[in-house]
Write a protein that holds these residues in place. Structure first.
Motif: not given
Length: 450
Positions: A50-63
């Protein structure tokens, strides 16, 4: 009280059980087939994933996907490999020494060092909770049009939901997490099918490209992905919740537990890799392909998904996955908070008090930012939360690698030469990249925004 007979390198060998209310509560069949043992150990790895797919990781993947297409898939792959190694060390510490990482620190370091480590860890958990609040709040706004401030208040309710499932038993918590991960998986499977990505570029993207280092922008986004890979609270969490399994506390029993727990952890983190890769692939196949290369945050991504893919469900599934991600992270953050406080200070609070303290610490800045700055303020808080987590990560990895490499503490289970070298190399790389990430964020966010 439990007595640890496998290691002698600790000051206190009569340690209280970590999460004593669920310690050794999940039955492990001893004479059944392999698959029943695999199933018995399945669960802790999902909570960690869960910690590897939390909202904090989304922005870097999207960018990364919008700016550079599939090129940074290799960075996500390498990050996941690092995570698998470090989570293996965490579960091994818990199984062999019958201590979570916080208890191990309390038994090894002097009181002042422990107090500092505890403060840093509490700040990191609150920062993580802040990221989860922001993710859930943005999802509620996207799904139901709720104002940011109302969304922040609604997130308080999940305290009651978590307490309800905690009272039912640890397997219920694992079941809820599995259901939410399955929801995220369905949502992103739909998004990938809808975005129709190119297969060959995806395969090429998994192979590291020198262009990642040559291009300063791609390098810094890569640092963001790598730097946010291992969540510090996951190391404390994994070393504790693996002890919920009722395996024989003998050398043979511990060997068996390490084997099946590592299978659970590796498979769960592979699932996390798929979801993180999916976010980047969708971003590459939609935004990068259509020329929208500057998409860098969650709200922008949601706004563009529906018109580009031509499906109203695209935005709905995206927001639903974000909500599931935020709620999942809330569950694991609650447990981590309890483990850290009990482990470092040997203070046991009622779960609802512990949860309320953590949530209020995170809600206050989120509410202030949402009232004064709106969406822009919550996005900036998300960046700040990642800075705090990056700093704390250093103070979690180093003790873990030291303890699991100590012959006196681990006995026959001490890290072998290859694992010892690999874990220290990974530690040095992550520390270096986190320091670069902190420098870059400080430079751009604090000095460059004016």
């Amino acid at each position: 009280m439990i007595k640890n007979k496998s290691s002698t390198g600790w000051r206190n060998n009569n340690n209280k059980a970590s999460l004593s209310e669920v310690f050794s509560s999940v039955s492990v069949p001893q004479k059944k087939g392999i698959w029943k043992k695999v199933f018995a150990f399945t669960g802790p790895g999902l909570l960690i994933a869960v910690g590897y797919m939390d909202p904090g990781n989304w922005a870097t993947d999207i960018a990364g996907g919008s700016k550079f297409g599939y090129m940074l898939l290799s960075v996500i792959f390498i990050s996941n490999f690092f995570a698998i190694i470090l989570q293996h060390l965490a579960l091994k510490l818990g199984i062999v020494c019958e201590r979570d990482l916080a208890q191990a620190c309390r038994d090894h370091y002097p009181p002042f060092i422990n107090f500092v480590l505890w403060i840093l860890c509490e700040i990191a958990i609150s920062a993580c909770d802040l990221a989860e609040i922001i993710g859930s709040v943005l999802a509620l706004k996207l799904l139901f049009g709720l104002p940011i401030t109302w969304g922040v208040l609604i997130t308080v309710i999940d305290v009651l939901i978590i307490l309800f499932f905690q009272s039912k038993g640890f397997r219920y918590i694992e079941g809820v997490v599995a259901a939410l991960i399955f929801t995220i998986l369905i949502c992103f499977t739909f998004e990938i099918i809808s975005s129709k990505p190119d297969i060959l570029p995806i395969l090429r993207g998994i192979i590291p490209d020198l262009e990642i280092i040559k291009n300063s922008h791609s390098f810094y986004i890569s640092i963001g992905i790598l730097g946010a890979t291992v969540m510090p609270h996951n190391l404390y969490l994994h070393s504790s919740i693996i002890q919920t399994r009722d395996y024989p506390r003998t050398d043979e029993g511990k060997k068996m537990a390490i084997k099946y727990a590592t299978i659970d952890s590796t498979l769960s983190l592979s699932l996390a890799f798929f979801i993180n890769a999916a976010i980047l692939i969708i971003s590459a196949a939609t935004f990068h392909k259509s020329g929208h290369t500057e998409v860098a945050d969650i709200m922008q991504a949601h706004k563009l998904l529906t018109p580009i893919l031509g499906s109203s469900l695209a935005g709905v599934f995206f927001a639903l996955a974000l909500l599931a991600s935020g709620q999942n992270s809330t569950l694991t953050g609650t447990l981590a908070g309890q483990i850290v406080m009990e482990g470092f200070l040997n203070i046991r609070l009622k779960p609802w008090i512990r949860r309320l303290i953590t949530r209020l610490i995170a809600i206050v800045p989120a509410m202030i930012a949402s009232i004064i700055y709106g969406e822009k303020g919550t996005a900036e808080l998300l960046i700040i939360s990642q800075i705090i987590l990056s700093i704390q990560l250093i103070f979690a990895i180093i003790p873990l690698v030291c303890f699991t490499g100590d012959l006196d503490k681990m006995g026959i289970f001490v890290n072998g030469p290859i694992l010892k070298i690999s874990s220290w190399l990974i530690t040095i790389i992550i520390i270096f990249l986190n320091l670069l990430l902190l420098y870059d964020i400080f430079n751009n966010f604090f000095l460059g925004r004016g």
